[in-house]
Design a protein around this motif. Structure first.
Motif, PDB file in Angstrom:
ATOM      1  N   GLY A 537       5.178  12.434  -4.349  1.00  0.00           N
ATOM      2  CA  GLY A 537       5.600  12.068  -5.696  1.00  0.00           C
ATOM      3  C   GLY A 537       5.766  10.584  -5.922  1.00  0.00           C
ATOM      4  N   ASN A 538       5.556   9.781  -4.899  1.00  0.00           N
ATOM      5  CA  ASN A 538       5.687   8.313  -5.038  1.00  0.00           C
ATOM      6  C   ASN A 538       6.930   7.975  -5.870  1.00  0.00           C
ATOM      7  OD1 ASN A 538       5.190   5.565  -4.982  1.00  0.00           O
ATOM      8  ND2 ASN A 538       3.433   5.638  -6.369  1.00  0.00           N
ATOM      9  N   PRO A 539       8.145   8.264  -5.375  1.00  0.00           N
ATOM     10  CA  PRO A 539       9.360   8.218  -6.197  1.00  0.00           C
ATOM     11  C   PRO A 539       9.700   6.842  -6.779  1.00  0.00           C
ATOM     12  CG  PRO A 539       9.896   8.402  -3.873  1.00  0.00           C
ATOM     13  CD  PRO A 539       8.427   8.653  -3.980  1.00  0.00           C
ATOM     14  N   LEU A 540       9.201   5.779  -6.167  1.00  0.00           N
ATOM     15  CA  LEU A 540       9.489   4.440  -6.673  1.00  0.00           C
ATOM     16  C   LEU A 540       8.278   3.774  -7.323  1.00  0.00           C
ATOM     17  CD1 LEU A 540      11.717   3.272  -3.688  1.00  0.00           C
ATOM     18  CD2 LEU A 540      12.479   3.508  -6.065  1.00  0.00           C
ATOM     19  N   GLY A 541       7.200   4.533  -7.464  1.00  0.00           N
ATOM     20  CA  GLY A 541       5.957   3.962  -7.974  1.00  0.00           C
ATOM     21  C   GLY A 541       6.071   3.360  -9.363  1.00  0.00           C
ATOM     22  N   ALA A 542       6.888   3.955 -10.206  1.00  0.00           N
ATOM     23  CA  ALA A 542       7.004   3.476 -11.587  1.00  0.00           C
ATOM     24  C   ALA A 542       7.749   2.155 -11.692  1.00  0.00           C
ATOM     25  CB  ALA A 542       7.718   4.527 -12.435  1.00  0.00           C
ATOM     26  N   TYR A 543       8.394   1.755 -10.618  1.00  0.00           N
ATOM     27  CA  TYR A 543       9.222   0.551 -10.658  1.00  0.00           C
ATOM     28  C   TYR A 543       8.579  -0.637  -9.945  1.00  0.00           C
ATOM     29  CZ  TYR A 543      12.616   4.208 -11.726  1.00  0.00           C
ATOM     30  OH  TYR A 543      13.261   5.278 -12.291  1.00  0.00           O
ATOM     31  N   LEU A 544       7.387  -0.461  -9.410  1.00  0.00           N
ATOM     32  CA  LEU A 544       6.743  -1.530  -8.653  1.00  0.00           C
ATOM     33  C   LEU A 544       6.226  -2.634  -9.566  1.00  0.00           C
ATOM     34  CD1 LEU A 544       4.724   0.574  -6.052  1.00  0.00           C
ATOM     35  CD2 LEU A 544       6.852  -0.690  -5.651  1.00  0.00           C
ATOM     36  N   SER A 545       6.257  -3.853  -9.053  1.00  0.00           N
ATOM     37  CA  SER A 545       5.652  -4.978  -9.765  1.00  0.00           C
ATOM     38  C   SER A 545       4.143  -4.922  -9.561  1.00  0.00           C
ATOM     39  CB  SER A 545       6.202  -6.289  -9.210  1.00  0.00           C
ATOM     40  OG  SER A 545       5.799  -6.463  -7.853  1.00  0.00           O
ATOM     41  N   ALA A 546       3.436  -5.826 -10.215  1.00  0.00           N
ATOM     42  CA  ALA A 546       1.976  -5.864 -10.051  1.00  0.00           C
ATOM     43  C   ALA A 546       1.620  -6.096  -8.591  1.00  0.00           C
ATOM     44  CB  ALA A 546       1.394  -6.957 -10.937  1.00  0.00           C
ATOM     45  N   GLU A 547       2.391  -6.939  -7.921  1.00  0.00           N
ATOM     46  CA  GLU A 547       2.120  -7.219  -6.499  1.00  0.00           C
ATOM     47  C   GLU A 547       2.389  -5.990  -5.652  1.00  0.00           C
ATOM     48  OE1 GLU A 547       3.215 -10.631  -3.140  1.00  0.00           O
ATOM     49  OE2 GLU A 547       4.233 -10.613  -5.089  1.00  0.00           O
ATOM     50  N   GLY A 548       3.455  -5.249  -5.980  1.00  0.00           N
ATOM     51  CA  GLY A 548       3.775  -4.047  -5.230  1.00  0.00           C
ATOM     52  C   GLY A 548       2.752  -2.948  -5.421  1.00  0.00           C
ATOM     53  N   GLN A 549       2.162  -2.889  -6.610  1.00  0.00           N
ATOM     54  CA  GLN A 549       1.153  -1.866  -6.881  1.00  0.00           C
ATOM     55  C   GLN A 549      -0.124  -2.077  -6.072  1.00  0.00           C
ATOM     56  OE1 GLN A 549       0.671  -2.006 -11.120  1.00  0.00           O
ATOM     57  NE2 GLN A 549       2.688  -1.105 -11.546  1.00  0.00           N
ATOM     58  N   GLN A 550      -0.365  -3.308  -5.649  1.00  0.00           N
ATOM     59  CA  GLN A 550      -1.569  -3.611  -4.877  1.00  0.00           C
ATOM     60  C   GLN A 550      -1.462  -3.185  -3.408  1.00  0.00           C
ATOM     61  OE1 GLN A 550      -2.323  -7.775  -5.402  1.00  0.00           O
ATOM     62  NE2 GLN A 550      -2.642  -7.610  -7.620  1.00  0.00           N
ATOM     63  N   ILE A 551      -0.263  -2.893  -2.938  1.00  0.00           N
ATOM     64  CA  ILE A 551      -0.074  -2.480  -1.548  1.00  0.00           C
ATOM     65  C   ILE A 551      -0.533  -1.039  -1.392  1.00  0.00           C
ATOM     66  CG2 ILE A 551       1.628  -2.093   0.277  1.00  0.00           C
ATOM     67  CD1 ILE A 551       3.324  -4.301  -0.990  1.00  0.00           C
ATOM     68  N   PRO A 552      -1.406  -0.761  -0.444  1.00  0.00           N
ATOM     69  CA  PRO A 552      -1.885   0.619  -0.276  1.00  0.00           C
ATOM     70  C   PRO A 552      -0.787   1.533   0.258  1.00  0.00           C
ATOM     71  CG  PRO A 552      -2.720  -0.778   1.482  1.00  0.00           C
ATOM     72  CD  PRO A 552      -2.051  -1.694   0.503  1.00  0.00           C
ATOM     73  N   ALA A 553      -0.870   2.788  -0.096  1.00  0.00           N
ATOM     74  CA  ALA A 553       0.105   3.769   0.368  1.00  0.00           C
ATOM     75  C   ALA A 553      -0.142   4.106   1.831  1.00  0.00           C
ATOM     76  CB  ALA A 553       0.018   5.031  -0.478  1.00  0.00           C
ATOM     77  N   ALA A 554       0.940   4.269   2.571  1.00  0.00           N
ATOM     78  CA  ALA A 554       0.827   4.639   3.979  1.00  0.00           C
ATOM     79  C   ALA A 554       0.495   6.116   4.119  1.00  0.00           C
ATOM     80  CB  ALA A 554       2.143   4.338   4.699  1.00  0.00           C
ATOM     81  N   ASP A 555      -0.220   6.429   5.179  1.00  0.00           N
ATOM     82  CA  ASP A 555      -0.513   7.819   5.500  1.00  0.00           C
ATOM     83  C   ASP A 555       0.637   8.329   6.364  1.00  0.00           C
ATOM     84  OD1 ASP A 555      -1.463  10.268   6.175  1.00  0.00           O
ATOM     85  OD2 ASP A 555      -3.274   9.555   7.206  1.00  0.00           O
ATOM     86  N   LEU A 556       1.522   9.119   5.786  1.00  0.00           N
ATOM     87  CA  LEU A 556       2.730   9.561   6.491  1.00  0.00           C
ATOM     88  C   LEU A 556       2.564  10.921   7.152  1.00  0.00           C
ATOM     89  CD1 LEU A 556       5.469   8.451   3.921  1.00  0.00           C
ATOM     90  CD2 LEU A 556       4.681   7.260   5.962  1.00  0.00           C
ATOM     91  N   LYS A 557       1.352  11.386   7.248  1.00  0.00           N
ATOM     92  CA  LYS A 557       1.147  12.692   7.872  1.00  0.00           C
ATOM     93  C   LYS A 557       1.388  12.610   9.360  1.00  0.00           C
ATOM     94  CE  LYS A 557      -2.239  14.149   4.415  1.00  0.00           C
ATOM     95  NZ  LYS A 557      -3.631  14.575   4.172  1.00  0.00           N
TER      96      LYS A 557
END
Length: 557
Positions: A537-557
């Motif tokens: 659900g990317n719980p903090l995704g809506a609050y990221l800055s433009a710089e934060g949005q550019q960081i790729p999501a980690a594979d937590l499997k």
């Protein structure tokens, strides 16, 4: 009768002579720099080795107690061997009595020791007791320039008759570190053991402003492991008291202040083992070492009075609260920066507050017992998020003074252990999982969500395997049982380190193994954001800055 008197007189003379020899350093009677000392070699060259270099406090004389058994003078290198599995590791004591960091090199002992050092070995370095002597005289000429600087002095050595460039104590330590690393081995600096001296307050005299402090400074600068024997042994002497400490030194020579008997050597050796355990080096300890808890002198308890409490900038906005230890917030002490101090730019300040409540030296236990969690709850409201990372300070044995009252119980169960505090009070200490579950339940009761993070990895573990496996497992179980989310930050960062390589990662740390500098904090902060983005659900995704949005999501499997 006359013959008996002569024999008695001769016997007394021999005893007096022997006592005098014991009272004086070995270098007074012989010149160790010139002597062809026979030193041990690795018993099995196929095995890795723990190699010791140093002075008589590590290996005294012929390493036989002068034939006096436990009452004689012993270096800590002798009893140290019993704490390792001889079928898996050579313990090779190449220390020489009477030498300094300078004369171990100039005498050729280092040249003779170096061929035995190979990739995978660990080399302990302890000098300092003889470094304060004269730079140039006709008896020992073993002194080094005080400090850790690059200054040098040209001399015509009165003892050897050779021209020589004398460097600082720190210079020689750096030389050994570089040479050991060049051979693929791991250097560890040991500060010199304390002498049998008390200050006006009745405490053992430390050398923080001298050789012990300089040894620690070099270890930090070179980012190698440090075992602060000077401080750790002094603490134990203080706890023992004057009378018991006196018994750690030869009783036949009460004026002896430097060299221990077997009991003192054993205490020092156990302290070395505790230091090696704290450094988490891959060494095969014997069964005798299992009861020795690791030292934790790399984890200072930050004075809370010096930490400014943070609060949300805009109470109308949701807040991301950060809870943890010095790896989350170090405040620049000794160049250390925590990831929580570099994460704010990745969030949009118009959408969310970022408040860092982490503080150095705390564990899941002490953050709770000191009332720090209660302060977080007072600021917490529905819609907020709390990210919690503990583990670095939770290890060790409950009740061990070296743990500074921080150790929590293993696991996630309800069991407790009673701890007697320094003031005589009693504390029921819970498991790590109990504290973490309490944080989750309290936050969710306020309408907030919780993310549990496994601890950031140590500098010297990520290459060889996973760090903090138990804490990650406990965090995951608590999150699953309590309705929180879990991110294995240990592995997210470790995977990132592997892509960068050891050389780059080495430049990310402010000390030997735990605390990052600014560059490391930025890398870890980006890794935390990546871990957040990889959560369901990317719980903090809506609050990221433009710089934060550019960081790729980690594979937590």
């Amino acid at each position: 009768m006359i013959r008996r008197r002569l024999l008695t007189t001769l016997l007394l003379w021999c005893c007096a002579t022997a006592a005098l020899a014991q009272a004086l350093p070995a270098a007074v009677n012989t010149d160790p720099a010139r002597a062809q000392v026979v030193l041990p070699e690795p018993a099995d060259p196929r095995l890795p080795s723990l190699i010791l270099i140093g002075d008589s406090t590590v290996r005294n004389g012929h390493d036989d107690g002068q034939g006096k058994g436990p009452a004689g003078q012993w270096g800590w290198g002798n009893p140290l061997a019993a704490y390792f599995d001889a079928t898996k590791l050579n313990v090779v004591n190449r220390a020489v009595g009477g030498l300094s960091s300078r004369t171990y090199l100039s005498s050729g002992h280092w040249e003779r020791t170096q061929p035995y050092i190979k990739a995978g070995d660990v080399v302990l370095i302890q000098f300092g007791h003889n470094d304060s002597g004269a730079l140039n005289d006709n008896s020992r000429a073993r002194g080094t320039i005080k400090g850790v600087g690059e200054q040098s002095e040209e001399i015509d050595n009165l003892l050897t008759g050779k021209h020589e460039t004398v460097h600082s104590y720190g210079w020689y330590l750096r030389f050994y570190i570089a040479e050991i690393k060049r051979r693929g081995a791991t250097p560890v600096i040991c500060s010199p053991i304390p002498r049998k001296d008390w200050d006006a307050s009745g405490k053992i005299v430390r050398s923080r402003d001298g050789y012990a402090g300089w040894a620690a400074q070099v270890a930090r600068q070179q980012q190698v492991g440090l075992i602060d024997l000077n401080e750790q042994v002094a603490r134990q002497y203080d706890a023992l008291g004057r009378e018991s400490t006196m018994r750690m030194f030869p009783q036949t020579t009460p004026e002896e202040r430097v060299h221990t008997n077997w009991a003192g050597a054993e205490l020092n050796a156990r302290t070395v083992v505790a230091g090696l355990k704290a450094l988490r080096l891959p060494l095969p300890f014997s069964a005798a070492a299992q009861a020795i808890a690791p030292l934790e002198d790399e984890r200072p308890v930050v004075d809370a009075a010096r930490v400014t409490a943070e609060k949300p900038r805009d109470a109308a906005l949701p807040t991301l609260f950060l809870v943890g230890d010095s790896t989350v917030k170090s405040g620049g002490v000794n160049g250390a920066i925590g990831w929580g101090e570099r994460i704010a730019p990745y969030f949009d300040v118009n959408k969310i507050n970022v408040v860092n409540h982490a503080i150095g030296g705390r564990s899941s236990r002490t953050f709770y017992t000191e009332g720090r969690w209660q302060r977080v709850l007072e600021q917490l409201k529905a819609g907020d998020v709390v990210a919690i990372q503990f583990g670095h300070n939770d290890g060790g044995r409950i009740g061990d003074p070296a743990m500074k009252g921080r150790a929590s119980g293993k696991g996630i169960g309800p069991e407790t252990v009673e701890d007697i505090k320094p003031d005589g009070g009693k504390e029921q200490v819970h498991t790590f999982g109990w504290y973490m579950a309490r944080y989750v339940a309290d936050a969710r009761a306020k309408g907030a969500s919780v993310i549990l993070l496994s601890p950031v990895p140590h500098k010297d573990v990520w290459e060889q395997g996973r760090d903090f496996a138990s804490f990650a497992e406990w965090d995951q179980q608590v999150a699953r049982n309590g309705g929180a989310q879990f991110a294995d930050l240990t592995m997210v960062i470790s995977d990132g380190y592997r892509k960068l390589g050891a050389q780059t990662v080495g430049d990310y740390f402010a000390d030997a193994r735990t605390h990052t500098n600014d560059a490391g904090a930025v890398f870890n902060a980006r890794s935390v954001v990546s871990a957040f983005k990889g959560l369901p659900g990317n719980p903090l995704g809506a609050y990221l800055s433009a710089e934060g949005q550019q960081i790729p999501a980690a594979d937590l499997k």
